[in-house]
Design an enzyme around this catalytic site. Sequence first.
Site, PDB file in Angstrom:
ATOM      1  N   ASP A  43      -2.144  -0.711 -21.811  1.00 14.00           N
ATOM      2  CA  ASP A  43      -1.323   0.070 -22.736  1.00 14.00           C
ATOM      3  C   ASP A  43      -1.149   1.508 -22.260  1.00 14.00           C
ATOM      4  OD1 ASP A  43      -1.030  -2.175 -24.214  1.00 14.00           O
ATOM      5  OD2 ASP A  43      -1.948  -1.435 -26.046  1.00 14.00           O
ATOM      6  N   ASP A  79      46.292  19.559 -20.714  1.00 11.44           N
ATOM      7  CA  ASP A  79      45.658  18.680 -19.733  1.00 11.44           C
ATOM      8  C   ASP A  79      44.938  17.533 -20.432  1.00 11.44           C
ATOM      9  OD1 ASP A  79      44.736  18.245 -16.868  1.00 11.44           O
ATOM     10  OD2 ASP A  79      42.835  18.239 -17.962  1.00 11.44           O
ATOM     11  N   GLY A 123      44.244  12.692 -15.931  1.00  9.50           N
ATOM     12  CA  GLY A 123      45.637  12.493 -16.295  1.00  9.50           C
ATOM     13  C   GLY A 123      46.572  12.195 -15.141  1.00  9.50           C
ATOM     14  N   LEU A 124      46.713  13.131 -14.217  1.00  5.03           N
ATOM     15  CA  LEU A 124      47.694  12.938 -13.162  1.00  5.03           C
ATOM     16  C   LEU A 124      47.285  11.829 -12.222  1.00  5.03           C
ATOM     17  CD1 LEU A 124      49.008  16.473 -12.297  1.00  5.03           C
ATOM     18  CD2 LEU A 124      50.249  14.533 -13.259  1.00  5.03           C
TER      19      LEU A 124
END
Lengths: 507, 426
Positions: free
Chosen positions: A36, A279, A414-415
Amino acid sequence: MQLAVWTYEGPPHVGAMRIATAMKDVHYVLHAPQGDTYADLLFTMIERRDARPPVTYTTFEARDLGADTAEIFKRAAKDAHDRFQPKAMIVGASCTAELIQDDPGGLAKALALPVPVIPLELPSYTRKENWGAAETFYQLTRTLVDRNAEKKSAKTGRPSCNILGPTALGFRHRDDVREISALLNQIGVDVNVIAPMNASAADITAIGAADFNVVLYPEIADTAARWLERELKQPFTKITPIGVGATHDFIAEVAALAGLETPQIGNAGNMPWWSRSIDSTYLTGKRTFIFGDATHAVAAARVASKELGFEVCGLGCYNREFARDVRAAAKLYDVEPLITDDYLAVESAIADAQPELVLGTQMERHIAKRLGIPCAVISAPVHVQDFPARYAPQMGFEGANVLFDTWVHPLVMGLEEHLLHMFRDDFEFNDDAGASHLGGHGASAQEPTPETDNVIRWDPAAEKELKKIPFFVRGKARRNTENYAAERRIQLISVDTLYDAKAHYGR
Amino acid sequence: MTVLVDSDCKTSAQSNPILRERGQREVFCGLTGIVWLHRKMQDAFFLIVGSRTCAHLMQSAAGVMIFAEPRFATAIIEERDLAGLADANEELDKTVQRLLARRPDIKLLFLVGSCPSEVIKLDLARAAQRLSKSFAPKVRILNYSGSGIETTFTQGEDACLASMVPELPEDKSGEPSLLVVGALADIVEDQFSRLFEQIGIPNVQFFPSRSADDLPPIGKNTSFLLAQPFLGETARLLETRGAQRLPAPFPLGVEGTTAWLKAAANAWGICQQKFDSVIEMPRARAEKSLERQRAALAGKSVFFFPDSQLEIPLARFLSREIGMRLTEVGTPYLHKIHLKEELELLPENTQLSEGQDVDRQLDRCRGVQPDISVCGLGLANPLEAEGLTTKWAIELVFTPIQGFEQAADLAELFARPLNRRMRLAV
């Protein structure tokens, strides 16, 4: 019996260890067999702690079972006290010792040690880690707190509160505490005691001197806070300050409890503008699956939906004790709440939901990796990576900045997303290369193979057209098209079926 | 809470004092062996019958979580399973059915006992028999205990292999055969296979084998070499089936590997010249690459906390081939017969310790201030923070370290922490 591949939570005595290890002068004597002690490495390796957890394990063996395990416990408790000289001790049993019923509490009492000894009853076969932490913190508080402490505010004239809940091995607790302490100071509230993190037994005694409590982690501190409200008339906060909106709400809640006017916060960090800037348009409606502990999952859903403009397509938690909060939140987003601690059930729910982003634990990070879906981690169970060297809170305004960065960075930007749509066979930027910002050429998406061996087939031309869809949405397109075809009993998917389905499901 | 038993006791072979302690042990239980065994035996599955603690241990044991659907899982005992054993057995059967339906690729299923299953006396041997009736011959179902009340860390592998011994087919060929016992990295196995073949010992088999269908046959003509020092029970059972153990040091370092191979060569009556000609090249290669590590390590002192039972062979290697100074060599359990050849090679008066009282042992370690402390993951960062350089013991179990080609890698594992300390200026 429950068949478990991975578990979201450890046993309840690990929760108790998180409390003891967070504190300064409390020692935990755990009646437990050899092995343990693995739990020590959670703290020394994952959290990189520079000291051993203050835990003594009695380490009984099979041959002791017929003899005197109680004697072993008594000796271990006495030795631990003599060696470590703690100001308070907690004693209890791990799962195996619970079965042999030695009554560590009674045995420790018989030793008549000169410090408070708090017995813990943590049923290992019904309860789990968070519950164990909450129960331990509650028992410590109940035993040590001075109910008649004079209010600090009476002397200083400034309202004061305690911050309750941060523990060892907590998900960003270290940084949340710093962020929220600063915020409280800024709005004119003193912090009396922070507990259990870095608290001494004497600090627990002093909890009563505050006017009210700030509960950062209900999973840990809710039980103690409710008791303090009942017995010491200390109200406590219910809002978890994760995200900009929740932080504003939290400030208002604190101000009300402190008897202050709601302060005007001039600078709420970068996140609101970052999210409004164009953006971020591409984030709109990103399907997001959220899973974690209830508090972090519910908070993440609000941020995802209201502050980043994502669509929550799945919401769940692994801790049933707080399932009610998740069920209520799921209604807001019109999703079916997923309350389970079965990793495999979570995996199949994510595969079904076809999200574009997963916000989860380290387990979901792995699931997402397998499914080729971007993922960010929002909740315990913790991993060594959840203890960054830098300051990275989840709470408060700085926390909101951190959330923006960590959730948005895994996404294809995004782009790039547009370019991938337009020019699919670029030799450097394509499916197999993965998103260019993720260490360049991370794992490529494993396209889920169609599970159904039903009669629907893909015309080769349609299959080819499907391949022109970028990998990060292709799985969804395949699934949608097949569903569309199945509903209409179309057996051969043509290029037209593909575009019909696109028009049908188009967002 | 230390009980000192015969602290001046001498081993029969050598005058090495043994300190026997009991108290808190900072070691893993035998379940942890599953972490490597499930990779070694690719069509086997390990179902721990235990508690949430066991499941939590398994995902934390390797220091970081390993994420993949693994070939092990835990049947977590719940409150209602404790109410009556009849129900617990029924629940276990259902769990196994569910598991085997989900993973039809499993050919060998181990029911692995844990502390709680032992304490409630859930009879997994019987369960394995009962379930075998339903699933044989497609799936073989065995059981062993990896519980912390019975086993320490690598003893889990011993218990697992021991459970397979009765399953090994009888070798009726009458031909002498060599069996290498103990899980080794695949690459090490391949190297040894090639060496044995060149020496003139064909058809060497390895146990455990990579596939459950491929169990090595054994019989009266089988000789076996232990590749690991922690296989007491497995060796005993192999012997009851008529196989003979070839006593040898363990194949760590040039010296150990040479002596280990030689034990087999002698049993096969291979002449010295032939033996030397085969090992000449790899041996020279290993010695050459050890040179560099020796430069970094010679004269440095080392302290072993007990972990895997590999400590004594490792100490022998570090002292005799690298020139390190042994302070205390702790081992969880000392098998005097299997380690006889190793103990004879240790420098005289090496302080050995068996068992553990971790707080006292830490006191001794701090007193000695060794250049390197070999310890478990729970102790390493705290000792580093006190200014002591440490080596994670678990890495010695999870890295190919046996044989000539790995001898320098093994030394490098000890050199790296010192090297790092020298580089850092923060």
